[in-house]
Design an enzyme around this catalytic site. Structure first.
Site, short mmCIF file in Angstrom:
data_model
loop_
_atom_site.label_atom_id
_atom_site.label_comp_id
_atom_site.label_asym_id
_atom_site.label_seq_id
_atom_site.Cartn_x
_atom_site.Cartn_y
_atom_site.Cartn_z
N ILE A 67 0.87 -1.18 0.00
CA ILE A 67 0.00 0.00 0.00
C ILE A 67 0.91 1.23 0.00
CG2 ILE A 67 -1.83 1.23 1.23
CD1 ILE A 67 -2.45 -1.52 2.65
N CYS A 81 4.72 -2.63 3.02
CA CYS A 81 4.92 -3.82 2.19
C CYS A 81 3.78 -4.83 2.40
CB CYS A 81 6.22 -4.52 2.58
SG CYS A 81 7.70 -3.63 2.11
N GLU A 87 3.98 -8.01 2.99
CA GLU A 87 4.24 -8.93 4.09
C GLU A 87 3.82 -8.31 5.43
OE1 GLU A 87 6.22 -7.95 1.69
OE2 GLU A 87 7.72 -9.44 1.14
N CYS A 107 11.85 -7.56 2.07
CA CYS A 107 12.83 -6.51 2.42
C CYS A 107 13.30 -6.70 3.86
CB CYS A 107 12.22 -5.13 2.22
SG CYS A 107 11.16 -4.59 3.58
N CYS A 158 10.71 -6.07 6.66
CA CYS A 158 9.74 -7.18 6.82
C CYS A 158 10.39 -8.39 7.48
CB CYS A 158 9.14 -7.55 5.46
SG CYS A 158 8.02 -6.27 4.85
#
Ligand code: THU
Length: 135
Positions: free
Chosen positions: A43, A53, A55, A89, A92
């Site tokens: 988002i 992200c 995740e 990333c 996350c």
């Protein structure tokens, strides 16, 4: 739940990605130890840094419903279509470290429901810092 089914859920989640800036759509499907699947998409935001992200969207949805134990997560990503295996990333990975057992939690990076790489959190975040390290 089979990896294949979880990846199919991540593919559905990717369709909801709100990505007017990067046009890079990510979908995640997180399986709780309660057997439920939590979907997430990325988002984005006009101010860029508030972007989230896929995740983390999935994790925060689950945690906000009182779910704190997880088995695995499937991730799919790509602009027009899913072409490569996409790894989470660093931010996350750190969120995963907060809630998951590094040697057990599986991260599934998929191109299709049949074509994916599976690694543990420990493998993608060696020497991770987690709640246990605070003593
Ligand atoms: N992104 C994710 O949602 N998950 C990843 O694992 C990598 C990056 C998002 C953040 C941003 O919306 C876009 O992909 C491009 O970086």
């Amino acid at each position: 739940m089979e990896n294949k089914e979880l990846i199919q859920e991540a593919i559905k989640a990717r369709e909801m990605a709100y990505v007017p800036y990067s046009h890079f759509k990510v979908g995640a499907a997180l399986l709780g130890k309660n057997g439920k699947v939590y979907l997430g998409c990325n988002i984005e935001n006009a101010a860029y840094t508030p972007s989230n992200c896929a995740e983390r969207t999935a994790f925060f949805k689950a945690v906000s419903e009182g779910v704190l134990e997880f088995e695995k997560i499937a991730i799919v990503a790509g602009k027009d279509k899913i072409e490569t295996y996409t790894a989470p990333c660093g931010v996350c990975r750190q969120v995963m470290m907060e809630f998951c057992e590094p040697q057990e939690f599986k991260v599934i990076m998929a191109k299709t429901p049949e074509d994916y790489k599976e690694m543990t959190l420990k493998e993608i975040l060696p020497l991770g810092f987690g709640p246990k390290d605070l003593g």
